[in-house]
Design a protein around this motif. Structure first.
Motif, PDB file in Angstrom:
ATOM      1  N   ALA A   1       0.847  -1.186   0.000  1.00 51.95           N
ATOM      2  CA  ALA A   1       0.000   0.000   0.000  1.00 51.95           C
ATOM      3  C   ALA A   1       0.884   1.237   0.000  1.00 51.95           C
ATOM      4  O   ALA A   1       2.092   1.159   0.250  1.00 51.95           O
ATOM      5  CB  ALA A   1      -0.910   0.000   1.226  1.00 51.95           C
ATOM      6  N   THR A   2       0.262   2.374  -0.287  1.00 52.23           N
ATOM      7  CA  THR A   2       0.963   3.656  -0.226  1.00 52.23           C
ATOM      8  C   THR A   2       0.612   4.343   1.079  1.00 52.23           C
ATOM      9  O   THR A   2      -0.571   4.460   1.420  1.00 52.23           O
ATOM     10  CB  THR A   2       0.575   4.543  -1.413  1.00 52.23           C
ATOM     11  N   ALA A   3       1.632   4.769   1.791  1.00 55.32           N
ATOM     12  CA  ALA A   3       1.424   5.456   3.071  1.00 55.32           C
ATOM     13  C   ALA A   3       1.713   6.940   2.885  1.00 55.32           C
ATOM     14  O   ALA A   3       2.868   7.338   2.703  1.00 55.32           O
ATOM     15  CB  ALA A   3       2.321   4.862   4.152  1.00 55.32           C
ATOM     16  N   ASP A   4       0.652   7.759   2.884  1.00 51.34           N
ATOM     17  CA  ASP A   4       0.795   9.212   2.791  1.00 51.34           C
ATOM     18  C   ASP A   4       0.798   9.816   4.184  1.00 51.34           C
ATOM     19  O   ASP A   4      -0.006   9.415   5.044  1.00 51.34           O
ATOM     20  CB  ASP A   4      -0.381   9.823   2.032  1.00 51.34           C
ATOM     21  N   VAL A   5       1.654  10.783   4.407  1.00 50.49           N
ATOM     22  CA  VAL A   5       1.619  11.519   5.657  1.00 50.49           C
ATOM     23  C   VAL A   5       0.321  12.322   5.714  1.00 50.49           C
ATOM     24  O   VAL A   5      -0.045  12.992   4.747  1.00 50.49           O
ATOM     25  CB  VAL A   5       2.821  12.464   5.781  1.00 50.49           C
ATOM     26  N   LYS A   6      -0.395  12.201   6.828  1.00 50.35           N
ATOM     27  CA  LYS A   6      -1.626  12.980   7.015  1.00 50.35           C
ATOM     28  C   LYS A   6      -1.228  14.310   7.636  1.00 50.35           C
ATOM     29  O   LYS A   6      -0.919  14.403   8.815  1.00 50.35           O
ATOM     30  CB  LYS A   6      -2.610  12.239   7.917  1.00 50.35           C
ATOM     31  N   LEU A   7      -1.219  15.343   6.800  1.00 48.93           N
ATOM     32  CA  LEU A   7      -0.728  16.647   7.229  1.00 48.93           C
ATOM     33  C   LEU A   7      -1.709  17.342   8.162  1.00 48.93           C
ATOM     34  O   LEU A   7      -2.920  17.143   8.079  1.00 48.93           O
ATOM     35  CB  LEU A   7      -0.475  17.531   6.007  1.00 48.93           C
ATOM     36  N   ASP A   8      -1.168  18.194   9.012  1.00 47.26           N
ATOM     37  CA  ASP A   8      -1.990  18.954   9.955  1.00 47.26           C
ATOM     38  C   ASP A   8      -2.381  20.281   9.320  1.00 47.26           C
ATOM     39  O   ASP A   8      -2.041  21.358   9.800  1.00 47.26           O
ATOM     40  CB  ASP A   8      -1.216  19.173  11.247  1.00 47.26           C
ATOM     41  N   GLY A   9      -3.103  20.185   8.176  1.00 45.01           N
ATOM     42  CA  GLY A   9      -3.492  21.378   7.448  1.00 45.01           C
ATOM     43  C   GLY A   9      -4.951  21.347   7.053  1.00 45.01           C
ATOM     44  O   GLY A   9      -5.727  20.540   7.562  1.00 45.01           O
ATOM     45  N   ILE A  10      -5.338  22.230   6.128  1.00 46.62           N
ATOM     46  CA  ILE A  10      -6.707  22.242   5.623  1.00 46.62           C
ATOM     47  C   ILE A  10      -6.726  21.585   4.248  1.00 46.62           C
ATOM     48  O   ILE A  10      -5.808  21.758   3.446  1.00 46.62           O
ATOM     49  CB  ILE A  10      -7.282  23.674   5.534  1.00 46.62           C
ATOM     50  N   ARG A  11      -7.778  20.838   3.969  1.00 44.98           N
ATOM     51  CA  ARG A  11      -7.932  20.179   2.675  1.00 44.98           C
ATOM     52  C   ARG A  11      -8.197  21.239   1.605  1.00 44.98           C
ATOM     53  O   ARG A  11      -9.044  22.123   1.781  1.00 44.98           O
ATOM     54  CB  ARG A  11      -9.103  19.194   2.749  1.00 44.98           C
ATOM     55  N   ILE A  12      -7.471  21.155   0.493  1.00 49.61           N
ATOM     56  CA  ILE A  12      -7.699  22.091  -0.602  1.00 49.61           C
ATOM     57  C   ILE A  12      -7.807  21.323  -1.913  1.00 49.61           C
ATOM     58  O   ILE A  12      -7.212  20.259  -2.088  1.00 49.61           O
ATOM     59  CB  ILE A  12      -6.583  23.158  -0.731  1.00 49.61           C
ATOM     60  N   GLN A  13      -8.594  21.859  -2.810  1.00 47.62           N
ATOM     61  CA  GLN A  13      -8.699  21.356  -4.180  1.00 47.62           C
ATOM     62  C   GLN A  13      -8.430  22.556  -5.075  1.00 47.62           C
ATOM     63  O   GLN A  13      -9.111  23.585  -4.981  1.00 47.62           O
ATOM     64  CB  GLN A  13     -10.096  20.785  -4.415  1.00 47.62           C
ATOM     65  N   VAL A  14      -7.421  22.447  -5.928  1.00 47.86           N
ATOM     66  CA  VAL A  14      -6.997  23.582  -6.745  1.00 47.86           C
ATOM     67  C   VAL A  14      -7.276  23.292  -8.215  1.00 47.86           C
ATOM     68  O   VAL A  14      -6.888  22.242  -8.731  1.00 47.86           O
ATOM     69  CB  VAL A  14      -5.501  23.882  -6.538  1.00 47.86           C
ATOM     70  N   HIS A  15      -7.956  24.224  -8.869  1.00 46.18           N
ATOM     71  CA  HIS A  15      -8.280  24.124 -10.294  1.00 46.18           C
ATOM     72  C   HIS A  15      -7.539  25.225 -11.037  1.00 46.18           C
ATOM     73  O   HIS A  15      -7.591  26.393 -10.643  1.00 46.18           O
ATOM     74  CB  HIS A  15      -9.780  24.297 -10.518  1.00 46.18           C
TER      75      HIS A  15
ATOM     76  N   PRO B   1       4.891  21.840  11.211  1.00 44.59           N
ATOM     77  CA  PRO B   1       3.571  22.482  11.148  1.00 44.59           C
ATOM     78  C   PRO B   1       3.278  23.327  12.377  1.00 44.59           C
ATOM     79  O   PRO B   1       3.576  22.933  13.506  1.00 44.59           O
ATOM     80  CB  PRO B   1       2.604  21.296  11.054  1.00 44.59           C
ATOM     81  N   ARG B   2       2.708  24.502  12.138  1.00 39.62           N
ATOM     82  CA  ARG B   2       2.178  25.308  13.213  1.00 39.62           C
ATOM     83  C   ARG B   2       0.847  24.709  13.664  1.00 39.62           C
ATOM     84  O   ARG B   2       0.262  23.876  12.962  1.00 39.62           O
ATOM     85  CB  ARG B   2       1.966  26.747  12.725  1.00 39.62           C
ATOM     86  N   PRO B   3       0.345  25.084  14.852  1.00 34.94           N
ATOM     87  CA  PRO B   3      -0.962  24.577  15.283  1.00 34.94           C
ATOM     88  C   PRO B   3      -2.032  24.818  14.226  1.00 34.94           C
ATOM     89  O   PRO B   3      -2.030  25.846  13.550  1.00 34.94           O
ATOM     90  CB  PRO B   3      -1.239  25.373  16.565  1.00 34.94           C
ATOM     91  N   PHE B   4      -2.948  23.874  14.096  1.00 31.39           N
ATOM     92  CA  PHE B   4      -3.938  23.948  13.023  1.00 31.39           C
ATOM     93  C   PHE B   4      -4.766  25.228  13.089  1.00 31.39           C
ATOM     94  O   PHE B   4      -5.143  25.786  12.061  1.00 31.39           O
ATOM     95  CB  PHE B   4      -4.873  22.750  13.060  1.00 31.39           C
ATOM     96  N   GLN B   5      -5.024  25.708  14.287  1.00 30.81           N
ATOM     97  CA  GLN B   5      -5.816  26.933  14.397  1.00 30.81           C
ATOM     98  C   GLN B   5      -5.136  28.105  13.701  1.00 30.81           C
ATOM     99  O   GLN B   5      -5.788  28.975  13.153  1.00 30.81           O
ATOM    100  CB  GLN B   5      -6.072  27.271  15.856  1.00 30.81           C
ATOM    101  N   GLU B   6      -3.810  28.112  13.707  1.00 33.50           N
ATOM    102  CA  GLU B   6      -3.086  29.173  13.012  1.00 33.50           C
ATOM    103  C   GLU B   6      -3.276  29.029  11.506  1.00 33.50           C
ATOM    104  O   GLU B   6      -3.506  30.014  10.803  1.00 33.50           O
ATOM    105  CB  GLU B   6      -1.605  29.113  13.382  1.00 33.50           C
TER     106      GLU B   6
END
Length: 545
Positions: A209-223, A273-278
């Protein structure tokens, strides 16, 4: 076809909540959809799904509590309700709070008791009648007499149930077939299931399987289409103007059209990563006025995606969020949604520089996955997402092809109050007010609310239990003696000015009631603050993977 009374939808909503069979629910919903005038389909289908057509209204629980007596007779149509809510949603500027209150009061004054109950559920986001999007898709297909597969595909690609309902009921199958991936139009992202550990995750995905790091950020979709770039959140909100650094990075790519899935986050000087609230706060702050689609310089790129294995990477410009992408859905005229993950990810690695791609590795054993998990946590990230490399991009669905693994926290807290439920939970005490023990005062400090994890059995039990402990009931909230301990699972701790302790729990959910533990042995506010200060998942928001 005449306009439909709002009371008819209120009756349908109550009937759907009262029946348990899927077919019966679909029949009720389909019948209601057929009655809608073409101009009412968008709003009516949203109401039947338990939501408002307008994403933001500025109406909170306090405003819903202070409402006029219900009307004796029904007069509201679906169209009128939609128009009135649309008017409320755009109120702004000086005196807006009073104006919004007047408009809301006028709407509720025209609503009967049943209609008020539906409105409360819609405004409060707590209308749980069992009519989720999947059920509505089946009902739309039934009402429009089109294949349900066509409705579901259109829903997954557009991410807009209202748009699909209008297409199906007005234009039929041809209109549905015209809904496809459109660069610039966000589509509902693929979601990850959860597992308690990497071993369980691998059982779901298979190995390798592929193991991706789960980042402490916001999900984005860019077009991107030419020089036009749009950035969307997980909930499909457009935040392009708020992330100029992300826009600049994508504009610099040597492509004409691209749709990317990833995350954006704030980093410190060491690339952690900075705290997610930031991160969330920066995403909520609009960029410089007059700059279309951002346009700020990209700044330093850094040396790679944060993974505990590729290094950190400097923030993109001053105070900006840095993007990391893990999937590619479209490239220069070619849709990749139905391609296996390994193909999408290979194209992604060719199209983007390594420093813009999330840290990932192939794992074949539980030991390798555990090593990757430990590295991600040590780097300050949330955990891992284990992915099946042969799976297509399953738009809008949470299946077994992607499985997230995060550390889980639990606390034994005390119930301070409970709110009466709405919709399917009407008549039951539902939303729990949770408190941690304050060792200095002997009292309790509220940390937030939750209705997650409550089965029907628990709802019945706690309704009886908390009525026994009740000391006040204003018809909305029942205040109880602080005696009942409940074990709560949560993802992290966030700072919060809403609560006296200055902190709140993230994604709190009920595990079980602890009748074996008295309230004076509940966990303390000091322990909660310690968890938050430990940097473990101090995040909060709907825009998460």
């Amino acid at each position: 076809m005449g306009l439909v009374q709002f009371l008819d939808l209120a009756a349908t909503s109550a009937a759907v909540a009262a029946v348990s069979g899927r077919k019966a629910k679909i029949d009720l919903l389909a019948a209601a959809l057929r009655r809608l005038d073409p101009d009412e389909i968008a709003a009516g289908s949203a109401y039947l799904a338990g939501e408002l057509r307008q994403r933001q209204t500025g109406v909170g629980y306090a405003a819903l509590r202070d409402r006029p007596a219900p009307a004796a007779e029904a007069s509201l149509t679906v169209r009128e309700v939609d128009e009135r809510i649309a008017e409320i949603s755009v109120v702004a500027g000086a005196g807006s709070q009073a104006r919004r209150r007047d408009l809301l009061g006028s709407l509720f004054a025209k609503a009967t008791g049943d209609e008020q109950r539906l409105l409360i559920g819609l405004f409060g986001g707590e209308l749980r009648q069992g009519a989720q999007a999947g059920l509505l898709a089946d009902a739309i297909a039934r009402a429009a007499e089109v294949p349900v597969t066509a409705v579901r595909r259109a829903l997954l690609l557009s991410g807009d149930l209202k748009k699909v309902a209008v297409a199906a009921l007005v234009g039929g199958a041809p209109a549905l077939s015209g809904i496809s991936l459109q660069v610039g139009t966000p589509l509902t992202p693929m979601l990850a299931a959860s597992a308690p550990d990497v071993g369980a995750a691998l059982l779901s995905t298979g190995a390798p399987a592929t193991a991706d790091v789960k980042l402490d950020g916001i999900r984005i979709q860019v077009h991107r289409s030419g020089d036009e770039i749009a950035v969307f959140t997980r909930s499909l909100d457009d935040i392009t103007s708020r992330l100029p650094g992300v826009v600049a990075e994508v504009r610099a790519l040597p492509v004409s059209e691209i749709v990317l899935d990833g995350e954006a986050m704030a980093l410190d000087a060491n690339g952690r990563p900075r705290p997610f609230q930031e991160t969330s706060s920066r995403a909520a702050t609009r960029g410089p006025a007059g700059k279309k689609n951002g346009g700020a310089p990209a700044g330093n790129k850094g040396s790679g995606a944060p993974a505990g294995e590729k290094g950190g990477g400097a923030p993109v410009g001053s105070g900006e969020l840095r993007p990391y992408f893990f999937d590619l859905l479209h490239l220069d005229g070619t849709d990749l949604l139905d391609e296996p993950g390994r193909v999408r990810w290979a194209v992604l690695s060719e199209a983007l520089p390594a420093e813009l791609i999330v840290g990932r590795r192939t794992v074949e054993t539980e030991e390798q996955a555990a090593e990757a998990f430990a590295a991600a946590i040590a780097a300050g990230q949330e955990g891992l997402v284990i992915k099946a490399p042969e799976a297509p991009y399953d738009v809008g669905r949470r299946g077994s092809a992607w499985v997230k693994v995060k550390p889980r926290h639990t606390l034994d807290l005390v119930v301070l109050a409970v709110e009466w439920g709405h919709g399917r939970r009407k008549g039951w005490l539902s939303n729990l007010h949770l408190g941690a023990r304050d060792p200095l005062t002997g009292g309790f400090v509220m940390l937030g609310k939750t209705f997650k994890g409550l089965t029907d059995e628990l709802l019945r039990w706690q309704t009886e239990r908390f009525q026994e402990l009740a000391v006040a009931d204003n018809g909305w909230v029942v205040t109880v003696r602080p005696e009942q301990v409940v074990e709560i699972a949560f993802d992290g701790v966030q700072t919060s000015p809403r609560y006296p302790g200055g902190v709140a729990l993230r994604f709190a959910r009920v595990l079980r009631y602890r009748d074996d533990k008295p309230a004076d042995q509940a966990d303390t506010i000091d322990m909660v603050i310690t968890i938050g200060n430990g940097g473990a998942d101090q995040s909060a928001a709907s825009d998460r993977t």
